[in-house]
Write a protein that holds these residues in place. Structure first.
Motif, PDB file in Angstrom:
ATOM      1  N   LYS A  51       0.840  -1.201   0.000  1.00 17.38           N
ATOM      2  CA  LYS A  51       0.000   0.000   0.000  1.00 17.38           C
ATOM      3  C   LYS A  51       0.879   1.256   0.000  1.00 17.38           C
ATOM      4  O   LYS A  51       0.612   2.225  -0.727  1.00 17.38           O
ATOM      5  CB  LYS A  51      -0.919  -0.029   1.237  1.00 17.38           C
ATOM      6  N   ARG A  61       2.540   1.892  -3.324  1.00 16.40           N
ATOM      7  CA  ARG A  61       1.600   2.503  -4.270  1.00 16.40           C
ATOM      8  C   ARG A  61       1.505   4.013  -4.039  1.00 16.40           C
ATOM      9  O   ARG A  61       1.462   4.807  -4.997  1.00 16.40           O
ATOM     10  CB  ARG A  61       0.228   1.854  -4.121  1.00 16.40           C
ATOM     11  N   GLU A  90       7.683  -0.085  -8.297  1.00 17.43           N
ATOM     12  CA  GLU A  90       7.808  -1.534  -8.128  1.00 17.43           C
ATOM     13  C   GLU A  90       8.565  -2.177  -9.276  1.00 17.43           C
ATOM     14  O   GLU A  90       8.795  -3.378  -9.271  1.00 17.43           O
ATOM     15  CB  GLU A  90       6.428  -2.175  -8.010  1.00 17.43           C
ATOM     16  N   ASN A  98       1.629   1.783 -13.742  1.00 16.56           N
ATOM     17  CA  ASN A  98       0.845   1.467 -12.552  1.00 16.56           C
ATOM     18  C   ASN A  98       1.559   0.459 -11.654  1.00 16.56           C
ATOM     19  O   ASN A  98       2.306  -0.401 -12.123  1.00 16.56           O
ATOM     20  CB  ASN A  98      -0.512   0.876 -12.960  1.00 16.56           C
ATOM     21  N   SER A  99       1.268   0.542 -10.362  1.00 14.24           N
ATOM     22  CA  SER A  99       1.824  -0.406  -9.387  1.00 14.24           C
ATOM     23  C   SER A  99       0.915  -1.629  -9.311  1.00 14.24           C
ATOM     24  O   SER A  99       0.342  -1.953  -8.266  1.00 14.24           O
ATOM     25  CB  SER A  99       1.954   0.263  -8.020  1.00 14.24           C
ATOM     26  N   CYS A 159       1.818  -4.498  -6.727  1.00 17.88           N
ATOM     27  CA  CYS A 159       1.477  -4.115  -5.350  1.00 17.88           C
ATOM     28  C   CYS A 159      -0.035  -4.130  -5.150  1.00 17.88           C
ATOM     29  O   CYS A 159      -0.521  -4.515  -4.074  1.00 17.88           O
ATOM     30  CB  CYS A 159       2.052  -2.737  -5.030  1.00 17.88           C
ATOM     31  N   GLU A 160      -0.768  -3.737  -6.166  1.00 16.31           N
ATOM     32  CA  GLU A 160      -2.226  -3.817  -6.089  1.00 16.31           C
ATOM     33  C   GLU A 160      -2.655  -5.273  -5.938  1.00 16.31           C
ATOM     34  O   GLU A 160      -3.598  -5.585  -5.204  1.00 16.31           O
ATOM     35  CB  GLU A 160      -2.855  -3.199  -7.332  1.00 16.31           C
TER      36      GLU A 160
END
Length: 458
Positions: free
Chosen positions: A240, A243, A253, A270-271, A274-275
């Motif tokens: 989290k 992100r 990342e 985009n991460s 991690c999402e």
């Protein structure tokens, strides 16, 4: 992990278990004709799930279908003597849980090694720490990494404790009294207990329950899934935060060659991994809710209404955790920190981060604590508003404070506070060292974890 929880994997474990029971019974005096055990061993890997399912559609009983299949392949009917279905399935499912936890332990240590590596590398890089997601004080990048790693380390210690104390149900019969095995051994309860000890060695579990009924307590399932959820919590907070950091261009990342962040916006990175970690953690919490619904809900010596839930919950929880760890390891292997952006952010916020130090310096010069607090607050609020509205482009809070006679501090005094404060992160470095040393001790105990590398992820 797929091998442990697949249909084929479970049937193979069951057949190994049946053979182990049969060998134990033979060694303790139950007649088993020559060649019978060898016949079962020859065909134990001939697993046809479709054939077993055809049998189950007739028997409406999964264990009976698997007994018939194995016996027909071997050409003998010597399996399952003195056993109830739960003598088989409970122990095999516990073995799946135990082996799954062992695999999770290896991968969790591999992740901790990477957390410690990054913490050491970033140990002394000053960084803007945030509480309530608002700039608060100076920390270091290494300290932030160690913070999440330490949470995972605590959960790993719980995992080790569970592995050291996890009890098998054992070979107890229909209601936990060993009646059928004792009858098989002509009333010799000692031999029935000795058989269970042999099976415990086969399973590799540290001990067995004694006064258990037909099923082992489902609170053990809750313990296992709770442990997975706890172990995922440090990585969840790390993901989290990564992100959030990526949104401020402080870190990434990783972004592979050819990777696309958005079908519409070519610039986006985009991460997504991690999402995924955060999403899988939510999935685990869902399975934890399922496990909690079964704990403490046992009827008498047991029933199997819980089977409906457990057939979904147990394999899926372990597969979710395995996917989470594989993704975490990939992120830790590929992540980047953009130190120039980190330094720029720190320069923007540093005067605000040092207001508590300024207040103490003013108090030492003779100012009242509350008066100093009010003066600093007035200037800080005005300065941040001017930055946000574009009236100023550089943080001039210290100059404003130097001009305020209520504080009694010169520009030179405040510059010294600034210079010292940039590198003053308390004992963050020592905290990083302590975390990394604890991880080093784990590696010495389980060196194979150091060489583990994650598989490719989408």
């Amino acid at each position: 992990m797929r091998a442990i929880w697949s249909g084929e994997g479970k049937v193979r474990l069951e057949r190994d278990y049946w053979i182990a029971v049969l060998k134990g019974q033979r060694d303790l005096g139950i007649p088993v004709p020559d060649g019978v055990i060898e016949s079962y061993e020859r065909v134990k890997d001939q697993i046809n799930l479709e054939s077993i399912m055809r049998r189950e559609r007739v028997t409406r009983h999964d264990v009976k279908a698997r007994i018939e299949e194995f016996c027909d392949l071997a050409g003998h009917e010597h399996l399952h003597k003195g056993m109830t279905s739960r003598d088989l399935t409970e122990n095999v499912e516990q073995l799946q849980v135990y082996r799954g936890l062992q695999l999770i332990e290896t991968k969790s240590i591999a992740a901790l090694i990477r957390f410690a590596k990054h913490a050491r590398q970033l140990r002394d890089i000053p960084f803007t720490a945030r509480t309530h997601n608002v700039a608060a004080q100076v920390t270091t990048l290494g300290k932030r990494i160690a913070m999440f790693g330490e949470e995972m380390l605590l959960a790993h210690q719980s995992l080790v404790n569970v592995l050291q104390t996890y009890p098998a149900r054992g070979l107890k019969g229909a209601v936990g009294t060993r009646l059928d095995q004792i009858t098989l051994f002509n009333g010799d309860a000692g031999k029935a207990r000795a058989l269970e000890q042999r099976i415990l060695v086969h399973l590799g579990l540290p001990k067995a329950l004694d006064a258990v009924g037909q099923v082992y307590p489902r609170s053990l399932d809750f313990r296992a899934v709770s442990l997975l959820t706890e172990l995922a919590s440090g990585p969840g907070s790390f993901a989290k935060t990564m992100r959030l950091m990526a949104g401020h261009e402080l870190a990434s990342e990783g972004f592979a060659k050819g990777q696309v962040g958005s079908s519409a916006m070519p610039h986006k990175m985009n991460s997504r991994s991690c999402e995924r970690i955060n999403g899988l953690h939510v999935v685990l919490k869902g399975y934890l809710a399922m496990a909690s619904g079964l704990a403490g809900d046992q009827w008498n010596e047991g029933d199997v209404s819980c089977s409906v839930v457990r057939r979904v919950m147990l394999p899926d929880a372990f597969l979710a955790m395995d996917g989470l760890l594989e993704t975490l390891l990939s992120v830790l292997d590929q992540m980047e920190v953009f130190e120039a952006v980190v330094a720029t952010e720190l320069n923007r916020y540093l005067p605000f981060l040092l207001t508590t130090t300024v207040m103490m310096e003013a108090v030492k010069k003779g100012a009242g604590r509350e008066g100093a607090h009010e003066a600093i607050k007035e200037h800080a609020v005005t300065a941040i508003r001017d930055l946000r509205t574009g009236k100023i482009v550089q943080n001039d809070l210290l100059q404003r404070l130097a001009a305020d006679q209520r504080l009694g501090l010169s520009e030179a005094d405040l510059q010294r506070v600034l210079d010292h404060g940039r590198a003053n992160s308390g004992d963050a470095g020592a905290q990083v060292d302590h975390f990394a040393e604890q991880v080093d001790a784990l590696v010495q105990a389980k060196p194979e974890a150091a060489s583990y590398t994650p598989g490719a992820i989408l």
